[in-house]
Design an enzyme around this catalytic site. Structure first.
Site, short mmCIF file in Angstrom:
data_model
loop_
_atom_site.label_atom_id
_atom_site.label_comp_id
_atom_site.label_asym_id
_atom_site.label_seq_id
_atom_site.Cartn_x
_atom_site.Cartn_y
_atom_site.Cartn_z
N ASN A 1 20.11 -10.53 -57.53
CA ASN A 1 20.30 -9.10 -57.28
C ASN A 1 20.62 -8.95 -55.80
O ASN A 1 19.73 -9.02 -54.95
CB ASN A 1 19.02 -8.35 -57.65
CG ASN A 1 19.15 -6.84 -57.46
OD1 ASN A 1 20.16 -6.35 -56.94
ND2 ASN A 1 18.14 -6.11 -57.88
N LYS B 1 17.66 -10.77 -53.92
CA LYS B 1 16.48 -11.15 -54.71
C LYS B 1 16.93 -12.17 -55.74
O LYS B 1 18.04 -12.09 -56.26
CB LYS B 1 15.91 -9.93 -55.43
CG LYS B 1 15.28 -8.92 -54.50
CD LYS B 1 14.59 -7.84 -55.32
CE LYS B 1 14.46 -6.58 -54.51
NZ LYS B 1 14.63 -5.36 -55.25
N ARG C 1 22.98 -8.85 -61.25
CA ARG C 1 22.87 -7.41 -61.46
C ARG C 1 24.05 -6.76 -60.73
O ARG C 1 24.25 -7.00 -59.53
CB ARG C 1 21.57 -6.89 -60.87
CG ARG C 1 21.50 -5.39 -60.92
CD ARG C 1 20.20 -4.86 -60.35
NE ARG C 1 20.14 -3.44 -60.59
CZ ARG C 1 19.84 -2.56 -59.64
NH1 ARG C 1 19.57 -2.96 -58.42
NH2 ARG C 1 19.80 -1.28 -59.92
N HIS D 1 19.93 2.75 -64.04
CA HIS D 1 18.71 2.15 -64.61
C HIS D 1 18.90 1.75 -66.07
O HIS D 1 17.94 1.64 -66.83
CB HIS D 1 17.51 3.13 -64.57
CG HIS D 1 17.04 3.49 -63.20
ND1 HIS D 1 16.54 4.74 -62.89
CD2 HIS D 1 17.00 2.79 -62.05
CE1 HIS D 1 16.21 4.79 -61.63
NE2 HIS D 1 16.47 3.60 -61.08
N HIS E 1 11.77 6.18 -66.52
CA HIS E 1 11.72 5.15 -65.47
C HIS E 1 11.34 5.89 -64.20
O HIS E 1 12.14 6.63 -63.63
CB HIS E 1 13.09 4.48 -65.35
CG HIS E 1 13.15 3.44 -64.28
ND1 HIS E 1 13.26 2.08 -64.55
CD2 HIS E 1 13.13 3.54 -62.92
CE1 HIS E 1 13.29 1.41 -63.41
NE2 HIS E 1 13.22 2.27 -62.41
N ASN F 1 10.85 4.07 -57.25
CA ASN F 1 11.49 4.59 -56.05
C ASN F 1 12.57 5.59 -56.41
O ASN F 1 12.68 6.66 -55.83
CB ASN F 1 12.10 3.45 -55.25
CG ASN F 1 11.12 2.92 -54.24
OD1 ASN F 1 10.29 3.68 -53.72
ND2 ASN F 1 11.18 1.64 -53.97
N ARG G 1 15.10 11.33 -52.91
CA ARG G 1 16.29 12.05 -53.39
C ARG G 1 15.90 13.40 -53.98
O ARG G 1 14.88 13.50 -54.67
CB ARG G 1 17.02 11.25 -54.48
CG ARG G 1 17.62 9.97 -53.98
CD ARG G 1 18.51 9.35 -55.06
NE ARG G 1 18.82 7.97 -54.75
CZ ARG G 1 18.50 6.94 -55.52
NH1 ARG G 1 17.88 7.13 -56.67
NH2 ARG G 1 18.82 5.72 -55.15
N ASP H 1 6.03 7.59 -50.98
CA ASP H 1 5.22 6.73 -51.85
C ASP H 1 4.17 7.59 -52.56
O ASP H 1 3.37 8.27 -51.91
CB ASP H 1 4.55 5.63 -51.02
CG ASP H 1 3.93 4.57 -51.92
OD1 ASP H 1 3.23 4.94 -52.89
OD2 ASP H 1 4.15 3.37 -51.66
N PHE H 2 4.20 7.54 -53.88
CA PHE H 2 3.34 8.43 -54.67
C PHE H 2 1.86 8.13 -54.47
O PHE H 2 1.02 9.00 -54.68
CB PHE H 2 3.74 8.35 -56.15
CG PHE H 2 5.00 9.11 -56.45
CD1 PHE H 2 6.23 8.64 -56.01
CD2 PHE H 2 4.96 10.32 -57.13
CE1 PHE H 2 7.40 9.36 -56.25
CE2 PHE H 2 6.12 11.04 -57.38
CZ PHE H 2 7.34 10.56 -56.94
N GLY I 1 7.40 1.42 -61.18
CA GLY I 1 6.24 1.45 -60.29
C GLY I 1 5.22 2.55 -60.59
O GLY I 1 4.03 2.28 -60.74
N GLY J 1 5.38 4.84 -63.31
CA GLY J 1 5.14 4.95 -64.76
C GLY J 1 4.20 3.88 -65.28
O GLY J 1 3.38 4.14 -66.16
N ASN K 1 1.92 2.22 -63.40
CA ASN K 1 0.66 2.07 -62.67
C ASN K 1 -0.18 3.33 -62.51
O ASN K 1 -1.32 3.24 -62.10
CB ASN K 1 0.93 1.51 -61.27
CG ASN K 1 1.53 0.13 -61.34
OD1 ASN K 1 0.97 -0.75 -61.97
ND2 ASN K 1 2.68 -0.07 -60.71
N GLU L 1 13.86 -6.03 -65.88
CA GLU L 1 15.33 -6.05 -65.83
C GLU L 1 15.84 -7.48 -65.65
O GLU L 1 16.88 -7.85 -66.21
CB GLU L 1 15.81 -5.16 -64.68
CG GLU L 1 15.59 -3.68 -64.98
CD GLU L 1 15.44 -2.82 -63.74
OE1 GLU L 1 14.39 -2.92 -63.07
OE2 GLU L 1 16.37 -2.06 -63.44
#
Ligand code: AMP
Length: 395
Positions: free
Chosen positions: A7, A14, A88, A177, A203, A206, A236, A278-279, A325, A327, A329, A378
């Site tokens: 990726n 990655k 990807r 996604h 999904h 981030n 966003r 960051d939530f 991330g 959804g 956790n 993914e």
């Protein structure tokens, strides 16, 4: 068969090496700051982290191959043990509705899609070319983030703008996604042991998007021409009246590019809360900071509204799936999205929601529609598509 999944981003790369015969990940990691100085974090036989000069992506691929084959960190004897490489690729436009073996024509077609994803497709292409340079002759496969949504009907993907913009300039909704929505909707069907399901997949990471998947095919999704459309996200804005753009340009003396930059990078829950994208930070500030609470309520409200809209688009919802991330956790956020959804047959079990770990059903036993948490994967989808296509090509 061993598959290397890549990726490639503008300054990062990655990677994961899969042993498809055992279904295991042999090693994975990330090269960062490519073209700046270079850093690598590797997990395999032994973890390894170091500054490593990487002038370009080919250097990064060479570093990855080195780590995969070295006596200290290696998991394979030599480069020849990598049977195929899966990439990807973010945007396949209308040219790709499934994964493909990469050849010169495919590279040209990915180049054609660059105007649709100017930040993402160029580094993806650089990754492909770097692999060709370092590992010539190894089959490479492209897996597109947009491909899964190519089954959307015209009524879902067309914007209500002059049709000429669609025909001439390809202005339409594509969705993103796709690999994640595809994976979790397939897993939901397997877990529930049913076909023909109407699934809404959330999904939430981030970037966040919601999709309607009917009998395995995407029929609508919240992201559009770019990932900016849809629900609000970390930074966003999500959907916004386009008239706001001109208004801000005039009032703040900004260019269109500057306003779009603000909508992409300084908006969402970060913009509303002024605290963080960051939530976890927002949840920590929930009790004491009104704007952090506003941001969370706004986010979960819009996700809920989109779930309802997509269920209406399909004429029902047999399963609602949370992934990525947030959804995977966060039970509090899942709870906020699900509150009030009993009217459409989706009732959350508070206890199961709180204790969910890995793949879990979190709806009450009598809930008509099931609610699930399914960790996305993914990379595994990319590896499986690559194996299937590479095997066919060498037969
Ligand atoms: P992803 O894009 O899927 O890697 O998701 C990353 C995002 O997930 C982070 O920016 C966090 O906002 C969010 N995240 C990860 N863990 C949690 C958690 N336990 N609670 C809430 N949000 C989380």
């Amino acid at each position: 068969m061993r598959i290397l999944v890549i990726n490639a981003g503008s300054s990062s790369l990655k990677y994961q090496l899969f042993d498809m015969d055992c279904g295991t990940v042999l090693a994975k990691g990330i090269c960062e700051r490519i073209g700046i100085d270079g850093r690598v974090k590797h997990q395999g036989k032994t973890p390894y982290e170091a500054e490593l000069p990487m002038g370009n992506h080919a250097d990064a691929i060479r570093a990855v191959v080195g780590l995969l084959t070295s006596p200290e960190t290696g998991v394979i004897a030599g480069m020849g043990e990598i049977d195929a490489i899966g990439h990807r690729v973010v945007h396949g436009g209308e040219l790709f509705s499934e994964s493909v073996l990469i050849d010169a024509a495919v590279i040209r077609a990915i180049e054609e899609c660059v105007p649709l994803a100017p930040l993402h497709n160029p580094p993806n292409l650089i990754g492909i070319r770097a692999c060709e340079e370092v590992m010539p002759g190894v089959p490479q496969v492209a897996v597109f983030d947009t491909a899964f949504h190519q089954t959307m009907p015209e009524r879902a993907y067309l914007y209500a703008v002059p049709y000429d913009y669609y025909e001439r300039l390809k202005v339409r909704r594509y969705g993103v996604h796709g690999t994640s929505h595809r994976y979790v909707s397939e897993r939901a069907a397997k877990i529930l042991g049913r076909t023909g399901l109407k699934v809404v997949t959330c999904h939430m990471g981030n970037g966040s998007s919601v999709a309607a998947v009917s009998d395995g095919a995407s029929v609508d999704t919240s992201m559009g021409f770019t990932p900016l459309e849809g629900v609000p996200m970390g930074t966003r804005s999500g959907s916004i009246d386009p008239a706001v753009i001109e208004y801000l340009m005039k009032r703040e003396n900004l260019s269109a590019a500057q306003v779009l930059d603000i909508l992409n990078k300084k908006s969402g829950v970060l913009g509303v809360s002024g605290v963080s994208s960051d939530f976890r930070d927002l949840l920590a500030a929930f009790e004491t900071n009104r704007r952090a609470r506003n941001a969370l309520e706004l986010f979960t409200y819009h996700v809920k509204k989109t779930v309802g809209a997509l269920a209406a688009a399909m004429g029902g919802c047999d399963a609602l799936v949370f992934t990525a991330g947030i959804g995977e956790n966060n039970p509090v956020i899942r709870g906020m999205v699900c509150s009030g959804l009993s009217f459409m047959g989706l009732t959350l079990d508070e206890e199961l929601n709180k204790t969910a770990k890995g793949e879990s059903v979190i709806s009450t036993p009598d809930s008509r529609g099931k609610i699930l948490v399914i960790p996305t994967n993914e990379e595994l989808v990319i590896a499986e598509d690559t194996r299937r296509i590479a095997e066919k090509s060498t037969r």
